[in-house]
Write a protein that holds these residues in place. Sequence first.
Motif, PDB file in Angstrom:
ATOM      1  N   GLU C  53      -5.453 -14.342 -10.767  1.00  0.00           N
ATOM      2  CA  GLU C  53      -5.478 -15.576 -11.572  1.00  0.00           C
ATOM      3  C   GLU C  53      -4.641 -16.687 -10.942  1.00  0.00           C
ATOM      4  N   GLN C  54      -3.684 -16.310 -10.092  1.00  0.00           N
ATOM      5  CA  GLN C  54      -2.814 -17.310  -9.467  1.00  0.00           C
ATOM      6  C   GLN C  54      -2.991 -17.344  -7.951  1.00  0.00           C
ATOM      7  N   ASN C  55      -3.978 -16.583  -7.458  1.00  0.00           N
ATOM      8  CA  ASN C  55      -4.301 -16.605  -6.020  1.00  0.00           C
ATOM      9  C   ASN C  55      -3.153 -16.222  -5.091  1.00  0.00           C
ATOM     10  N   CYS C  56      -2.297 -15.330  -5.525  1.00  0.00           N
ATOM     11  CA  CYS C  56      -1.224 -14.890  -4.632  1.00  0.00           C
ATOM     12  C   CYS C  56      -1.793 -14.055  -3.488  1.00  0.00           C
ATOM     13  N   ASP C  57      -1.222 -14.242  -2.301  1.00  0.00           N
ATOM     14  CA  ASP C  57      -1.654 -13.483  -1.126  1.00  0.00           C
ATOM     15  C   ASP C  57      -0.964 -12.134  -1.066  1.00  0.00           C
ATOM     16  N   ILE C  58       0.193 -12.052  -1.676  1.00  0.00           N
ATOM     17  CA  ILE C  58       0.978 -10.820  -1.697  1.00  0.00           C
ATOM     18  C   ILE C  58       1.928 -10.948  -2.882  1.00  0.00           C
ATOM     19  N   VAL C  59       2.361  -9.805  -3.416  1.00  0.00           N
ATOM     20  CA  VAL C  59       3.246  -9.835  -4.584  1.00  0.00           C
ATOM     21  C   VAL C  59       4.403  -8.877  -4.369  1.00  0.00           C
ATOM     22  N   MET C  60       5.580  -9.262  -4.849  1.00  0.00           N
ATOM     23  CA  MET C  60       6.706  -8.335  -4.918  1.00  0.00           C
ATOM     24  C   MET C  60       6.843  -7.875  -6.373  1.00  0.00           C
ATOM     25  N   ALA C  61       6.868  -6.551  -6.582  1.00  0.00           N
ATOM     26  CA  ALA C  61       7.019  -5.984  -7.929  1.00  0.00           C
ATOM     27  C   ALA C  61       8.402  -5.337  -7.999  1.00  0.00           C
ATOM     28  N   LEU C  62       9.289  -5.961  -8.752  1.00  0.00           N
ATOM     29  CA  LEU C  62      10.705  -5.609  -8.735  1.00  0.00           C
ATOM     30  C   LEU C  62      11.119  -4.924 -10.030  1.00  0.00           C
ATOM     31  N   GLY C  63      11.771  -3.776  -9.925  1.00  0.00           N
ATOM     32  CA  GLY C  63      12.178  -3.092 -11.151  1.00  0.00           C
ATOM     33  C   GLY C  63      13.310  -2.117 -10.936  1.00  0.00           C
ATOM     34  N   MET C  64      13.975  -1.786 -12.043  1.00  0.00           N
ATOM     35  CA  MET C  64      15.063  -0.809 -12.023  1.00  0.00           C
ATOM     36  C   MET C  64      14.756   0.311 -13.013  1.00  0.00           C
ATOM     37  N   PRO C  65      14.079   1.379 -12.564  1.00  0.00           N
ATOM     38  CA  PRO C  65      13.835   2.504 -13.475  1.00  0.00           C
ATOM     39  C   PRO C  65      15.157   3.097 -13.952  1.00  0.00           C
ATOM     40  N   GLY C  66      15.200   3.496 -15.229  1.00  0.00           N
ATOM     41  CA  GLY C  66      16.396   4.130 -15.781  1.00  0.00           C
ATOM     42  C   GLY C  66      16.649   5.496 -15.173  1.00  0.00           C
ATOM     43  N   SER C  67      17.687   6.172 -15.647  1.00  0.00           N
ATOM     44  CA  SER C  67      18.096   7.431 -15.011  1.00  0.00           C
ATOM     45  C   SER C  67      17.657   8.676 -15.771  1.00  0.00           C
ATOM     46  N   LYS C  68      17.075   8.514 -16.963  1.00  0.00           N
ATOM     47  CA  LYS C  68      16.649   9.688 -17.735  1.00  0.00           C
ATOM     48  C   LYS C  68      15.320  10.228 -17.200  1.00  0.00           C
ATOM     49  N   PRO C  69      15.060  11.530 -17.436  1.00  0.00           N
ATOM     50  CA  PRO C  69      13.806  12.122 -16.959  1.00  0.00           C
ATOM     51  C   PRO C  69      12.593  11.292 -17.389  1.00  0.00           C
ATOM     52  N   GLN C  70      12.615  10.827 -18.623  1.00  0.00           N
ATOM     53  CA  GLN C  70      11.515  10.025 -19.150  1.00  0.00           C
ATOM     54  C   GLN C  70      11.337   8.733 -18.334  1.00  0.00           C
ATOM     55  N   ASP C  71      12.443   8.189 -17.861  1.00  0.00           N
ATOM     56  CA  ASP C  71      12.378   6.972 -17.042  1.00  0.00           C
ATOM     57  C   ASP C  71      11.736   7.255 -15.692  1.00  0.00           C
ATOM     58  N   LYS C  72      11.988   8.462 -15.178  1.00  0.00           N
ATOM     59  CA  LYS C  72      11.375   8.844 -13.895  1.00  0.00           C
ATOM     60  C   LYS C  72       9.859   8.901 -14.047  1.00  0.00           C
ATOM     61  N   THR C  73       9.415   9.410 -15.208  1.00  0.00           N
ATOM     62  CA  THR C  73       7.984   9.456 -15.478  1.00  0.00           C
ATOM     63  C   THR C  73       7.410   8.046 -15.555  1.00  0.00           C
ATOM     64  N   CYS C  74       8.140   7.161 -16.220  1.00  0.00           N
ATOM     65  CA  CYS C  74       7.704   5.744 -16.286  1.00  0.00           C
ATOM     66  C   CYS C  74       7.549   5.162 -14.888  1.00  0.00           C
ATOM     67  N   ALA C  75       8.519   5.448 -14.024  1.00  0.00           N
ATOM     68  CA  ALA C  75       8.475   4.903 -12.662  1.00  0.00           C
ATOM     69  C   ALA C  75       7.242   5.426 -11.933  1.00  0.00           C
ATOM     70  N   HIS C  76       6.950   6.703 -12.142  1.00  0.00           N
ATOM     71  CA  HIS C  76       5.771   7.297 -11.504  1.00  0.00           C
ATOM     72  C   HIS C  76       4.492   6.614 -11.999  1.00  0.00           C
ATOM     73  N   GLU C  77       4.421   6.362 -13.292  1.00  0.00           N
ATOM     74  CA  GLU C  77       3.247   5.709 -13.863  1.00  0.00           C
ATOM     75  C   GLU C  77       3.119   4.273 -13.333  1.00  0.00           C
ATOM     76  N   ALA C  78       4.233   3.592 -13.269  1.00  0.00           N
ATOM     77  CA  ALA C  78       4.212   2.216 -12.767  1.00  0.00           C
ATOM     78  C   ALA C  78       3.767   2.181 -11.307  1.00  0.00           C
ATOM     79  N   SER C  79       4.313   3.093 -10.503  1.00  0.00           N
ATOM     80  CA  SER C  79       3.954   3.140  -9.078  1.00  0.00           C
ATOM     81  C   SER C  79       2.475   3.439  -8.888  1.00  0.00           C
ATOM     82  N   THR C  80       1.970   4.379  -9.662  1.00  0.00           N
ATOM     83  CA  THR C  80       0.553   4.718  -9.589  1.00  0.00           C
ATOM     84  C   THR C  80      -0.292   3.491  -9.919  1.00  0.00           C
TER      85      THR C  80
END
Lengths: 154, 154, 154, 154, 154
Positions: C53-80
């Motif tokens: 929608e904004q015609n970006c040629d490349i994007v940086m996706a920046l985040g800080m996953p938390g440290s709990k096991p559930q957060d690790k799962t979130c990070a995996h889902e986000a990465s996928t």
Amino acid sequence: MPTIGIADTTFARCNMGAAAVDELKQHINAKLIRVTVPGIKDLPVAAKKLIEEQNCDIVMALGMPGSKPQDKTCAHEASTGIIAAQLMTNKHIIEVFVHEDEGRDDKELSFLMDSRTREHAKNVVKMLQSPEQMIKEAGTGQREGFADAKPLGR
Amino acid sequence: MPTIGIADTTFARCNMGAAAVDELKQHINAKLIRVTVPGIKDLPVAAKKLIEEQNCDIVMALGMPGSKPQDKTCAHEASTGIIAAQLMTNKHIIEVFVHEDEGRDDKELSFLMDSRTREHAKNVVKMLQSPEQMIKEAGTGQREGFADAKPLGR
Amino acid sequence: MPTIGIADTTFARCNMGAAAVDELKQHINAKLIRVTVPGIKDLPVAAKKLIEEQNCDIVMALGMPGSKPQDKTCAHEASTGIIAAQLMTNKHIIEVFVHEDEGRDDKELSFLMDSRTREHAKNVVKMLQSPEQMIKEAGTGQREGFADAKPLGR
Amino acid sequence: MPTIGIADTTFARCNMGAAAVDELKQHINAKLIRVTVPGIKDLPVAAKKLIEEQNCDIVMALGMPGSKPQDKTCAHEASTGIIAAQLMTNKHIIEVFVHEDEGRDDKELSFLMDSRTREHAKNVVKMLQSPEQMIKEAGTGQREGFADAKPLGR
Amino acid sequence: MPTIGIADTTFARCNMGAAAVDELKQHINAKLIRVTVPGIKDLPVAAKKLIEEQNCDIVMALGMPGSKPQDKTCAHEASTGIIAAQLMTNKHIIEVFVHEDEGRDDKELSFLMDSRTREHAKNVVKMLQSPEQMIKEAGTGQREGFADAKPLGR
């Protein structure tokens, strides 16, 4: 006027959809469309249908994954599907999941389900009406339901 | 008249498809189309074919994952595929999985496979005929097969 | 002039988006478009929208996953989801995740979030302007945020 | 006359593809198309190419995942891809995987790879020629390779 | 003349891309197109772009996942993406991953990265030029990098 979809489940132990509707009505003049499905694994397509068949601009997907290992797997599958549904529609679906074991007792669980839903409803309003406000809050350790985290100094 | 697809497996240890057909016939006047595949990993495409080639409005995907770790992985793969199939078709596929180790013995396992199938058949009927009834049951802790969970007070 | 998208979160505990903008401005003449979402699971569609929608040629996706096991799962889902978004658009989305438990204390965590963001910003510049330089660095054990790894002799 | 695709690997320790061809020839008059790839992660696209480029009506994807944890992850990735390939083509791909640690020794492993392949070849024939026979076997605890499971009484 | 894509990373600790180019040149007259990205999670879209934008007939995706649990998750995400990229393009992408902890020391790791890359380069040549040779090697326990496994007698 934006259209906001709200999808929740009969599996959850409190009415997250009603909390979302109540909070949204206090903050935005929008058309609200609600649907309820059996469990969290039914949420991805429910949200996608709200977007594609009901023209929702954004959807809240509300659920309470159980506490057993198998329930954690269900939550993972549902989350993966919710992300896929967003990628297929180019619309945000704000997932509001409260794991049954996040609360120390029923009272805290109930509080958490209500407060996380309401805080994410406010996120939805900001994303629709003032995305620049979201940028102002970038990296400030916002948490939905529990107290915010401490931002890191430099 | 809606068309309902029913997909089950030869791997399962009781005839979940027959239970679904029996229960659906008691509650709805619908065209029922049934297919049986070897195992749960064959269910996603079987359900998608029921929707796209047989014009089903909704599908029940019935299976009994085994109890070994490897079987748990199969169930996860099947569930992920069932969610993907829904997103590709914009139709609900109600997954009814009873893990072989959910029952304490063969008798309870058999009871669970029958009752969960029948309760989800009733969900299918409600989703087709009275979605407003689903909303009324939002957050009430519905469980399929076992006793419902206690709704949380506020 | 290329267009670079920057997506970060309100969940993170320092302003990764601001660090990316600051570093990019030092190295490239590009149009920068920034968006902030609640959490890392909102990043995949945010990045895809920046591209489509904004015609970006490349994007940086920046985040800080938390440290709990559930957060690790979130990070995996986000990465996928971030990988899926790339495959759907044929554009690179450079994921910059710093797990909350990667730093021994707040100070190291803050340093890591800043330095990894900046090093990946330099990767983005190289990928846009001098891909042949990337080939020269192939197999040299580059690490972003921490010290580089030792290349293996032959 | 149907066209059946057979994809296997050079990684496996016995010739599953040859067993499939041999068994299929005994039960069905079909055009058989065979392809061999290095490992199980190459099977999803090999199967999809058999369907889309060689017009196969159904495919058997034959492999022997190794016994290390990393091999289990490979098997999961391959299975996920095989399900995705089915959803993209609306054709069944019957996955026949025998994990290297399923057999107590080389002899049992070899037996299992041969017998599971052959039993699934018979499933393929039934799915193509007599789907109503599959429905008759629904819920009967069929197992491929090992002895069938006990059906549950009611 | 076929076109072969080679994608590797700056994260890896030896130049896998150079090894692939060197080996391919010894065995096939092909156009080789090389690209280097930061890490393994950038490989799926890099490979897809080689296929769709550079007309590659096949791609080698070369990487060295780290040894930490988080790195294993990255490898899983990258592999899943590489399989998806193949399904979206109907082209093979031969994944050559050497986990940093597969070698007992730097010397063995370096040997393994070189030899596995070269053996898979030979697979690529066979897949392009003599697929019937691949069928001849079906089920023979081929391993890339380490010694082949023992085929099972019947």
